[in-house]
Design an enzyme around this catalytic site. Structure first.
Site, PDB file in Angstrom:
ATOM      1  N   HIS A   1       0.855  -1.194   0.000  1.00 61.01           N
ATOM      2  CA  HIS A   1       0.000   0.000   0.000  1.00 61.01           C
ATOM      3  C   HIS A   1       0.887   1.237   0.000  1.00 61.01           C
ATOM      4  O   HIS A   1       1.962   1.240   0.614  1.00 61.01           O
ATOM      5  CB  HIS A   1      -0.905  -0.013   1.244  1.00 61.01           C
ATOM      6  CG  HIS A   1      -1.972   1.031   1.189  1.00 61.01           C
ATOM      7  ND1 HIS A   1      -1.725   2.344   1.496  1.00 61.01           N
ATOM      8  CD2 HIS A   1      -3.259   0.970   0.815  1.00 61.01           C
ATOM      9  CE1 HIS A   1      -2.847   3.041   1.321  1.00 61.01           C
ATOM     10  NE2 HIS A   1      -3.797   2.227   0.911  1.00 61.01           N
TER      11      HIS A   1
ATOM     12  N   GLU B   1      -3.973   2.195  -7.153  1.00 60.62           N
ATOM     13  CA  GLU B   1      -4.375   3.324  -6.303  1.00 60.62           C
ATOM     14  C   GLU B   1      -3.453   4.507  -6.592  1.00 60.62           C
ATOM     15  O   GLU B   1      -2.334   4.564  -6.053  1.00 60.62           O
ATOM     16  CB  GLU B   1      -4.246   2.969  -4.819  1.00 60.62           C
ATOM     17  CG  GLU B   1      -5.211   1.944  -4.327  1.00 60.62           C
ATOM     18  CD  GLU B   1      -5.457   2.066  -2.810  1.00 60.62           C
ATOM     19  OE1 GLU B   1      -6.618   2.028  -2.415  1.00 60.62           O
ATOM     20  OE2 GLU B   1      -4.487   2.231  -2.047  1.00 60.62           O
TER      21      GLU B   1
HETATM   22  P1  13P Z   1      -9.715   6.422   0.472  1.00 55.81           P
HETATM   23  O1  13P Z   1     -10.864   5.578  -0.030  1.00 55.81           O
HETATM   24  O2  13P Z   1      -9.964   6.990   1.831  1.00 55.81           O
HETATM   25  O3  13P Z   1      -9.276   7.409  -0.539  1.00 55.81           O
HETATM   26  O4  13P Z   1      -8.476   5.412   0.693  1.00 55.81           O
HETATM   27  C1  13P Z   1      -8.057   4.647  -0.368  1.00 55.81           C
HETATM   28  C2  13P Z   1      -7.080   3.666   0.134  1.00 55.81           C
HETATM   29  O5  13P Z   1      -5.953   4.011   0.415  1.00 55.81           O
HETATM   30  C3  13P Z   1      -7.540   2.270   0.292  1.00 55.81           C
HETATM   31  O6  13P Z   1      -6.494   1.403   0.465  1.00 55.81           O
END
Ligand code: 13P
Length: 256
Positions: free
Chosen positions: A93, A165
């Site tokens: 992450h 992400e």
């Molecule tokens: P948000 O949905 O709060 O933007 O976070 C995304 C995230 O980092 C999920 O792993």
């Protein structure tokens, strides 16, 4: 293909609050064959929640783990120790990469350790705002993807989930930095092409690719219908059981 809705609780909720949340969510949702619901609570809550979870409705994930099986690693918890408690683990992450300096080496060792311990890795990749601005997204995504998977055999590749992400789109409260469905479609296509080149056509077509970054009940439908995207990794909105349940319902409707 199945859709995956993953709630990353990050460092939120006490053990008691986690248990109350799980109870509430399990009452709200039905068991869907076409949608795999996964929650990633804090490490300390995993053991009690593993006794409470209704595995027909949802599965548990860890948010990170140490790639060594056992040993002198004070403060760490290994995939081997998590075996049996969780079915999935989030790996790489951006918060682990940026705040805790998880290296490419740690991340690829973690993916291998997860597979060795029968835990499905959810490998997170994504570029920073600066990389995005300078048009480096494809390079960064390719490096993180192939780096994270470099110890995975062609045989095991079907057991991996990828989550894209973009760091600039995480937790935007103003909505000013939301990723557009077109941008996400482009990256999903690029991820699939890279997987195809490395692991073959079947891997390129069948590996689940999730999107994460400010997903909420209002935009979930739009993100879930992006070509090449098979689910969502949800942060903030997963902390509110009603909102998370709504996102799960949306995923079910999109699958129907
Ligand atoms: P948000 O949905 O709060 O933007 O976070 C995304 C995230 O980092 C999920 O792993």
């Amino acid at each position: 293909m199945k859709s995956y809705i993953v709630g990353n609780w990050k460092m939120n909720f006490s053990v008691g609050e986690s248990s109350v949340y799980l109870h509430k969510l399990q009452q709200k949702i039905r068991a869907f064959r076409s949608v795999e619901v996964i929650v990633a609570p804090s490490l300390v809550a995993l053991q009690p929640l593993s006794l409470q979870v209704d595995r027909k409705k949802l599965r548990l994930a860890a948010q990170s783990a140490n790639p060594h099986d056992f040993g002198a690693y004070t403060g760490e918890v290994s995939f081997t120790q998590l075996r049996g408690l969780v079915d999935y683990c989030i790996i790489g992450h951006s918060e682990r990469r940026q705040l805790f300096h998880a290296s490419d080496k740690d991340i690829r060792a973690s993916v291998a350790a997860a597979l060795r311990n029968q835990i499905t890795p959810i490998l997170c990749i994504g570029e920073t705002e600066t990389e995005h601005t300078f048009g480096e997204t494809h390079d960064v995504v390719r490096d993180q993807l192939l780096g994270g998977l470099s110890e995975v055999s062609t045989e095991d590749i079907s057991k991996v989930i990828i989550a894209y992400e973009p760091i600039w789109a995480i937790s935007t409260t103003t909505g000013a930095h939301l990723a557009s469905p077109d941008e996400i479609a482009d990256i999903a296509k690029f991820i699939r092409r890279t997987l195809t080149e490395t692991y073959g056509k079947e891997a390129g077509e069948n590996i689940p690719v999730l999107y994460g970054g400010s997903v909420n009940p209002s935009n979930a439908g739009a993100y879930l219908t992006v070509p090449g995207i098979n689910g969502l990794l949800v942060g903030g909105a997963s902390l509110v059981a009603d909102q998370f349940a709504e996102i799960i319902e949306t995923a079910k409707k999109v699958q129907d």
